[in-house]
Design an enzyme around this catalytic site. Sequence first.
Site, PDB file in Angstrom:
ATOM      1  N   HIS A   4       0.855  -1.177   0.000  1.00  0.00           N
ATOM      2  CA  HIS A   4       0.000   0.000   0.000  1.00  0.00           C
ATOM      3  C   HIS A   4       0.893   1.229   0.000  1.00  0.00           C
ATOM      4  O   HIS A   4       2.070   1.181   0.381  1.00  0.00           O
ATOM      5  CB  HIS A   4      -0.884   0.024   1.253  1.00  0.00           C
ATOM      6  CG  HIS A   4      -1.976  -1.006   1.252  1.00  0.00           C
ATOM      7  ND1 HIS A   4      -2.981  -1.029   0.308  1.00  0.00           N
ATOM      8  CD2 HIS A   4      -2.235  -2.050   2.092  1.00  0.00           C
ATOM      9  CE1 HIS A   4      -3.812  -2.027   0.568  1.00  0.00           C
ATOM     10  NE2 HIS A   4      -3.381  -2.670   1.642  1.00  0.00           N
ATOM     11  N   CYS A  37      -0.319   2.692  -4.220  1.00  0.00           N
ATOM     12  CA  CYS A  37      -1.114   3.902  -4.446  1.00  0.00           C
ATOM     13  C   CYS A  37      -0.270   5.128  -4.098  1.00  0.00           C
ATOM     14  O   CYS A  37       0.654   5.072  -3.291  1.00  0.00           O
ATOM     15  CB  CYS A  37      -2.377   3.890  -3.593  1.00  0.00           C
ATOM     16  SG  CYS A  37      -3.612   2.686  -4.119  1.00  0.00           S
TER      17      CYS A  37
END
Length: 283
Positions: A130, A172
């Site tokens: 992430h 991300c």
Amino acid sequence: MSENGPEPREDTTDARSADGPKSAGSLSASSPMDVDAKAHSHSFRYNMNFPLIGRCIIINNKNFDKNTGMNQRNGTDVDAGNAVKVFSTLGYKVNVYNDQTANQMEQLLTAVSKEDHSHSASFVCVLLSHGDDGVFFGTDGAIPLKTLTSLFRGDRCKSLVGKPKLFFIQACRGTELDGGIEADAPEDGIGKIPVEADFLYAFSTAPGYYSWRNTQSGSWFMQSLCDVIRKYGKELEILHLMTRVNHKVAVEFVSVSNLPGFDAKKQIPCIVSMLTKEMYFSP
């Protein structure tokens, strides 16, 4: 123009002025220089004739502490497996590290940066986790991405000075979504060098945006990266390879989601290059 002739020229920075001594004797960009030397085309290509092509470190974070609120990254093991195959085929010594905390990632890459890379032509790091704007997540929380990458700067990792250092980052970089747009027509021997030189950062998405991952087949970016390197990795220069990756992600993928507002979205990777020469995976 002063009464005594032209004003002296010197280099300066596009920043707020600060008190202190100024450098003297430097040539500005408007003062061209020439040398009586024959240009050698090979000087614009990284030397890959080393005993080893280099190390490839893969950090694959799938499971996260509950208190982080981050979901399991299903599909990331496919990305890691594909990366192992592709970079092993190119000749890299590949090591995979799963579910690393922020501190473990920093300790790991610090240790790798202190190794002797004098017999290696390059270095590769694949980061799967992430992320958000400027940060990359360990299993227990975020760490500034620059904290990890700067360990390999020229002043910190001397044995990789002048050699390409490639970072492929699947994460991300924010929470924006790209809805896409319809096109009008379908498509068919050196002195000092900067310590930040010879890096390439290949981000899976543009700054500020989500990065898409299929829970079964892996992320769009890593699927495309591995496919392009598999097909063309031994013939095309790295920026040519990455342009094809950009094209593949941009054209061949669109999101399928039941979440409101998340369906039919697009993605474009982002390549940031501080490379100073052309880089091929073959000598």
